[in-house]
Design a protein around this motif. Sequence first.
Motif, PDB file in Angstrom:
ATOM      1  N   THR A 153      40.471  42.459  41.192  1.00  0.00           N
ATOM      2  CA  THR A 153      40.792  41.195  41.860  1.00  0.00           C
ATOM      3  C   THR A 153      39.916  40.914  43.077  1.00  0.00           C
ATOM      4  OG1 THR A 153      42.554  42.203  43.183  1.00  0.00           O
ATOM      5  CG2 THR A 153      43.194  41.233  41.069  1.00  0.00           C
ATOM      6  N   PRO A 202      37.575  38.980  45.152  1.00  0.00           N
ATOM      7  CA  PRO A 202      37.268  37.552  45.033  1.00  0.00           C
ATOM      8  C   PRO A 202      35.888  37.240  44.478  1.00  0.00           C
ATOM      9  CG  PRO A 202      38.315  38.003  47.145  1.00  0.00           C
ATOM     10  CD  PRO A 202      38.054  39.336  46.492  1.00  0.00           C
ATOM     11  N   GLN A 206      35.963  36.353  40.649  1.00  0.00           N
ATOM     12  CA  GLN A 206      36.330  34.968  40.323  1.00  0.00           C
ATOM     13  C   GLN A 206      35.246  34.001  40.779  1.00  0.00           C
ATOM     14  OE1 GLN A 206      39.533  34.043  38.757  1.00  0.00           O
ATOM     15  NE2 GLN A 206      38.216  32.289  38.324  1.00  0.00           N
ATOM     16  N   ASN A 236      33.570  31.350  38.332  1.00  0.00           N
ATOM     17  CA  ASN A 236      33.637  29.913  38.619  1.00  0.00           C
ATOM     18  C   ASN A 236      32.254  29.285  38.688  1.00  0.00           C
ATOM     19  OD1 ASN A 236      36.380  30.291  38.790  1.00  0.00           O
ATOM     20  ND2 ASN A 236      36.505  29.923  40.983  1.00  0.00           N
ATOM     21  N   GLN A 257      45.030  34.502  34.341  1.00  0.00           N
ATOM     22  CA  GLN A 257      44.921  33.994  35.711  1.00  0.00           C
ATOM     23  C   GLN A 257      43.476  33.617  36.043  1.00  0.00           C
ATOM     24  OE1 GLN A 257      46.511  36.645  38.700  1.00  0.00           O
ATOM     25  NE2 GLN A 257      45.668  35.440  40.363  1.00  0.00           N
ATOM     26  N   VAL A 258      42.525  34.415  35.578  1.00  0.00           N
ATOM     27  CA  VAL A 258      41.102  34.122  35.805  1.00  0.00           C
ATOM     28  C   VAL A 258      40.761  32.762  35.205  1.00  0.00           C
ATOM     29  CG1 VAL A 258      38.758  34.784  35.093  1.00  0.00           C
ATOM     30  CG2 VAL A 258      40.307  36.494  36.050  1.00  0.00           C
ATOM     31  N   ASP A 306      42.916  30.273  34.481  1.00  0.00           N
ATOM     32  CA  ASP A 306      43.659  29.239  35.205  1.00  0.00           C
ATOM     33  C   ASP A 306      43.023  28.919  36.553  1.00  0.00           C
ATOM     34  OD1 ASP A 306      45.464  29.077  33.108  1.00  0.00           O
ATOM     35  OD2 ASP A 306      46.980  30.332  34.090  1.00  0.00           O
ATOM     36  N   THR A 307      42.554  29.947  37.249  1.00  0.00           N
ATOM     37  CA  THR A 307      41.915  29.744  38.555  1.00  0.00           C
ATOM     38  C   THR A 307      40.568  29.067  38.407  1.00  0.00           C
ATOM     39  OG1 THR A 307      43.052  31.696  39.422  1.00  0.00           O
ATOM     40  CG2 THR A 307      41.136  30.915  40.663  1.00  0.00           C
TER      41      THR A 307
END
Length: 148
Positions: free
Chosen positions: A48, A50, A53, A57, A142-143, A145-146
């Motif tokens: 996790t 940051p 992600q 992204n 979650q990855v 969705d984020t």
Amino acid sequence: MTTFSFETSANKGVQAKNCLLVSELKQNLVFIFHTWGSSLNEHTGLYTNPVIQQVINEVLFKNKLDDSIKWGTYYNPFPRVAFALVLTAIECAIDEWASGLCEMISIKEDNYSRVFNSHLISLDEFSKAAGKLDPLKKLLEQVYDTGW
């Protein structure tokens, strides 16, 4: 990659600090944790950090024409293999600072297939160790969705 506080400088002390940071990040794969402690048992937030992600992204959810958005069915939950590839890319970016200065490294199969396979195996072991709870599946959902 400034996420891990690497600095560009001709100063030998700064370069030595960068080398030490590479060593610390790669020891026990500290870079995959959200919070780092002084020992492996004190690290928290497995997978996790940051930056994970952030990379996902930037590469896959940057705009509405990206494949991960157009073909959302295939990316939700986020593919485990793609997640392992992101971890491999982050490790490569860390390796670019191994000399103390940033030196571009290309991710090539010859150089990073072992790293990729190691991440893939670790993800599988993480998933299997938790049994029916399967925190990896929840994390990958979650990855997505984020990112979306």
